[in-house]
Design a protein around this motif. Structure first.
Motif: not given
Ligand SMILES: Cc1cc2nc3c(=O)[nH]c(=O)nc-3n(C[C@H](O)[C@H](O)[C@H](O)COP(=O)(O)O)c2cc1C
Length: 168
Positions: A9, A11, A14
């Motif tokens: 995760s 940000t 997750t």
């Molecule tokens: C570099 C990057 C690429 C991403 N690509 C996608 C994507 O292709 N499709 C999507 O639906 N979200 C995408 N996201 C959004 C993340 O999947 C989403 O905000 C997720 O909940 C982040 O999880 P985390 O907070 O556990 O890291 C992307 C985010 C980042 C930072």
């Protein structure tokens, strides 16, 4: 029964889903970041969670899934993404996670929206790629995963554990 919940995760989205899933498990359990996991071999079932990055699992995630998902080990996947759950483009993205985990016995899979972090959104809104700019403009993921989604993750966790116990 020994259960592992492991997540990546960047940000926090997750991680929230991982904690919701973890809270509902009443068996012996551990929660870790995926980087703290050497092997899932010692667990009867491993819930593994990741964000979607650039239309699927990023390279590190795909490598980790291939490393851990061996010999029919029982796993459950949970994925967060900024796209709304009913977005048809998500199906091939989620399928890439299934593909990377194909060596395991995939019991079930959960996914929900998680907010696109503000810095990424800002960068996307000024990129030359018009599709990414439009995506940043249409983004409706702020505030996710909300209570309803975390409740859905909890219900999912209870159902998976019921299913596992009914066959063991
Ligand atoms: C570099 C990057 C690429 C991403 N690509 C996608 C994507 O292709 N499709 C999507 O639906 N979200 C995408 N996201 C959004 C993340 O999947 C989403 O905000 C997720 O909940 C982040 O999880 P985390 O907070 O556990 O890291 C992307 C985010 C980042 C930072």
């Amino acid at each position: 029964m020994k259960v592992l919940v492991a997540y990546m995760s960047k940000t926090g989205n997750t991680k929230k889903v991982a904690e919701a899933i973890f809270e509902e498990i009443s068996d012996e359990k551990e929660i870790k970041t995926i980087d703290e996991v050497d092997s899932i071999e010692g667990y009867d079932i491993a819930f593994l969670g990741f964000p979607i990055h650039k239309m699927g699992p990023d390279k590190k995630t795909a490598t980790l899934l291939e490393k851990h998902c061996l010999q029919g080990r029982k796993i459950v996947l949970f994925i967060t993404h900024a796209a709304p759950e009913d977005n048809q483009d998500l199906l091939p993205m989620l399928d890439k996670f299934r593909q990377a985990a194909r060596g395991a016995d995939l019991i079930d899979m959960f996914d929900c929206q998680g907010q696109l972090d503000k810095t990424t959104k800002r960068i996307m809104s000024i990129l030359p790629d018009a599709k990414l700019r439009l995506w940043a403009k249409q983004d409706n993921s702020q505030g996710q995963p909300d209570k309803a989604r975390l409740d859905r993750a909890r219900a999912f966790s209870r159902n998976v554990m019921l299913k596992i116990h009914s066959v063991n």
